[in-house]
Design an enzyme around this catalytic site. Structure first.
Site, mmCIF file in Angstrom:
data_model
loop_
_atom_site.group_PDB
_atom_site.id
_atom_site.type_symbol
_atom_site.label_atom_id
_atom_site.label_comp_id
_atom_site.label_asym_id
_atom_site.label_seq_id
_atom_site.Cartn_x
_atom_site.Cartn_y
_atom_site.Cartn_z
ATOM 1 N N ASP A 56 48.217 40.987 38.331
ATOM 2 C CA ASP A 56 47.050 41.554 39.005
ATOM 3 C C ASP A 56 46.987 41.069 40.445
ATOM 4 O OD1 ASP A 56 44.651 42.676 39.718
ATOM 5 O OD2 ASP A 56 43.425 41.212 38.627
ATOM 6 N N LYS B 291 43.829 40.545 46.463
ATOM 7 C CA LYS B 291 43.403 39.164 46.285
ATOM 8 C C LYS B 291 43.955 38.295 47.413
ATOM 9 C CE LYS B 291 43.346 39.204 41.192
ATOM 10 N NZ LYS B 291 41.953 38.781 40.966
ATOM 11 N N GLU C 134 39.601 45.833 37.697
ATOM 12 C CA GLU C 134 40.415 46.807 36.967
ATOM 13 C C GLU C 134 40.447 46.546 35.473
ATOM 14 O OE1 GLU C 134 42.499 43.486 36.291
ATOM 15 O OE2 GLU C 134 41.787 44.029 38.278
ATOM 16 N N ARG D 145 38.129 45.982 33.331
ATOM 17 C CA ARG D 145 37.139 46.779 32.599
ATOM 18 C C ARG D 145 37.540 48.249 32.531
ATOM 19 N NH1 ARG D 145 32.798 44.578 36.688
ATOM 20 N NH2 ARG D 145 34.391 42.955 36.638
#
Length: 494
Positions: A270, A277, A349, A351
């Site tokens: 991720d 990030k 993302e 969820r």
């Protein structure tokens, strides 16, 4: 590691290294007292001169004994007699494991089933000994050469005839849960270039091939398109790795019994997508699939224990990367449930892949659905790294999970999902926004998921703070495999 049980007195035991327990104030456990008699009072003398006081997690390795059949002894302190807690018992075991590793012994014995601990019998003690020691000797070796490999190969639990049946049950549970946790950690520790969604799916097929009652099916992106999983598929668009929906079915119960459905977030890497990030620490984002890895670990444990339950494991797996086709802030998605979602942050993302999977779970007519996910950094802010966050729409389910967490020493803490939080997810352009602002981030994430779990009893476990250790000892913890395995053991017993 190999584990066994032996019903034997210490004068007949052959051991390279024996663990025995002592308490503060020069009190010995029955096993330590028996050993002291065999050694002409050596243990008592060492305690009397202050070599060890018996404080919790204090240890002392004795290399030379006046007997030949036991080569070494580790005295393990369990604190004040009568006041030992389950957490302290596990802490002392962890300290003893370090001594075993450092001493380079290959075969050890543990005479610790006589330690007095309230509401804990030989079954619980045996299981914890296996779990804690197996966790302590775990080493990641898949992509590195290890010059200092753990030498410990076997552990024998010493018991008596009265406790043997309970100890054997605990041993079987401990081995199964330890094996499940080890699988979870092995997968989570792998780098994202190896553990892709395809690799995770392959490991599910391997696991199913190892157990007769377990079957696996992998849904491809074309299958998900036909099902209308627009939220899930939107996440994988920015990746060259195809998404997978991993479906496992364990048939251990009555043919017509409703299954327990376990859902695990399987983001194999991720980067946050367009909402990128920060670079510092991004390497650890390979652990965003710990929920999915835990589902595999739990099903491994359930299969080894031959639990008389029906269990379904669902693992939505993808990567979340920036690309010209990736989600953009402001995009509107249509979920499998028909609800539209405004993407306000592409880093929310998890969820999105979970909500379509929760909708898909309805096809199994589940008794309960439990999802586990490294979902929000906000959960770490709220609870730190001690308990996982628990959310749910059914009090009995949540209470059952809380009870299991206490037994397993894999702690959770229940958080609210009150209707007032729904206001934060309102959107001018869609049925839901995918984030609810800076306040109560773990709660609004759970509230978002609850909108797709209204047709059944559901619980959500946020493991963002508990599935992974940061810092010098960074790596996967294997949580919440012990918690969910205990829940399933309780359900099977009921």
């Amino acid at each position: 590691m190999d584990y066994s049980i032996e019903s034997v007195t210490l004068d007949k035991l052959q051991s390279e290294c024996l663990l025995v327990g002592i308490y503060e104030n020069q009190q010995l456990s029955p096993s330590a007292n028996a050993l002291d008699g065999l050694c002409d009072g050596l243990i008592g003398k060492l305690i009397a001169r202050g070599d060890i006081k018996g404080k919790n997690a204090e240890t002392l390795l004795i290399n030379n004994l006046p007997i030949e059949h036991i080569q070494r002894v580790v005295l393990v302190g369990f604190g004040e007699h009568g006041k030992l807690t389950r957490k302290q018992f596990r802490k002392a075991l962890a300290a003893a494991t370090k001594v075993l590793k450092d001493s380079k012994v290959k075969n050890a014995s543990a005479a610790l089933l006589d330690i007095e601990l309230a509401q804990s019998d030989a079954e619980w003690l045996a299981r914890q000994i296996v779990e804690v020691i197996n966790d302590g000797v775990y080493q990641y070796t898949s992509t590195k050469q290890c010059d200092d490999k753990v030498q410990l190969q076997t552990l024998t639990l010493v018991t008596n005839d009265a406790n043997q049946a309970l100890a054997e049950t605990g041993l079987a549970q401990g081995i199964a849960i330890a094996q499940g946790m080890a699988l979870t950690k092995q997968l989570a520790d792998l780098p994202g270039n190896i553990c892709t969604p395809t690799y995770l799916a392959e490991q599910a097929l391997v696991l199913a091939g190892q157990h007769d009652k377990l079957n696996a099916e992998i849904l491809e992106e074309s299958d998900m398109e036909r099902l209308g999983m627009g939220a899930f598929l939107s996440v994988s668009r920015g990746s060259r790795q195809p998404a997978k929906l991993i479906c496992l079915e364990y048939q251990g119960g009555d043919e017509h019994a409703k299954p327990i459905v376990l859902v695990g977030k399987g983001l194999t890497f991720d980067a946050g997508g367009i909402s990128l990030k920060p670079g510092a620490g991004m390497d650890e984002m390979k652990y965003d699939m710990c929920g999915g890895a835990s589902v595999l670990g739990i099903l491994r444990a359930a299969s080894m224990l031959n639990l008389k339950l029906n269990i379904v494991g669902l693992i939505p797996s993808s990567e979340n990367l920036p690309d010209g086709a990736a989600n953009k802030p402001g995009d509107i998605l249509t979920s499998m449930a028909g609800k539209t979602i405004e993407v306000l942050n592409t880093d929310a993302e998890g969820r999105l892949i979970l909500c379509d999977t929760l909708t898909y779970a309805k096809k199994y007519d589940p008794d309960v659905v439990i999802d586990m996910a490294t979902l929000t950094g906000a959960c770490i802010v709220a609870l730190g790294r001690v308990p996982s966050g628990l959310f749910g729409n059914d009090d009995k389910l949540c209470n059952d999970l809380l009870s299991a967490s206490e037994t397993a020493c894999d702690l959770i803490w229940r958080m609210p999902i009150w209707e007032e939080y729904q206001e934060q997810l309102k959107s001018n352009f869609a049925d839901l926004a995918n984030i609810g602002g800076p306040d109560g981030g773990s709660i609004t994430a759970a509230v978002f998921l609850s909108k797709f779990a209204e047709k059944y009893r559901w619980a959500h476990i946020d493991i963002a703070g508990t599935a992974w250790r940061t810092g010098a000892g960074k790596g996967a913890t294997g949580r919440p495999v012990a918690l969910l395995s205990q829940y399933l053991i309780n359900r099977a017993a009921a």
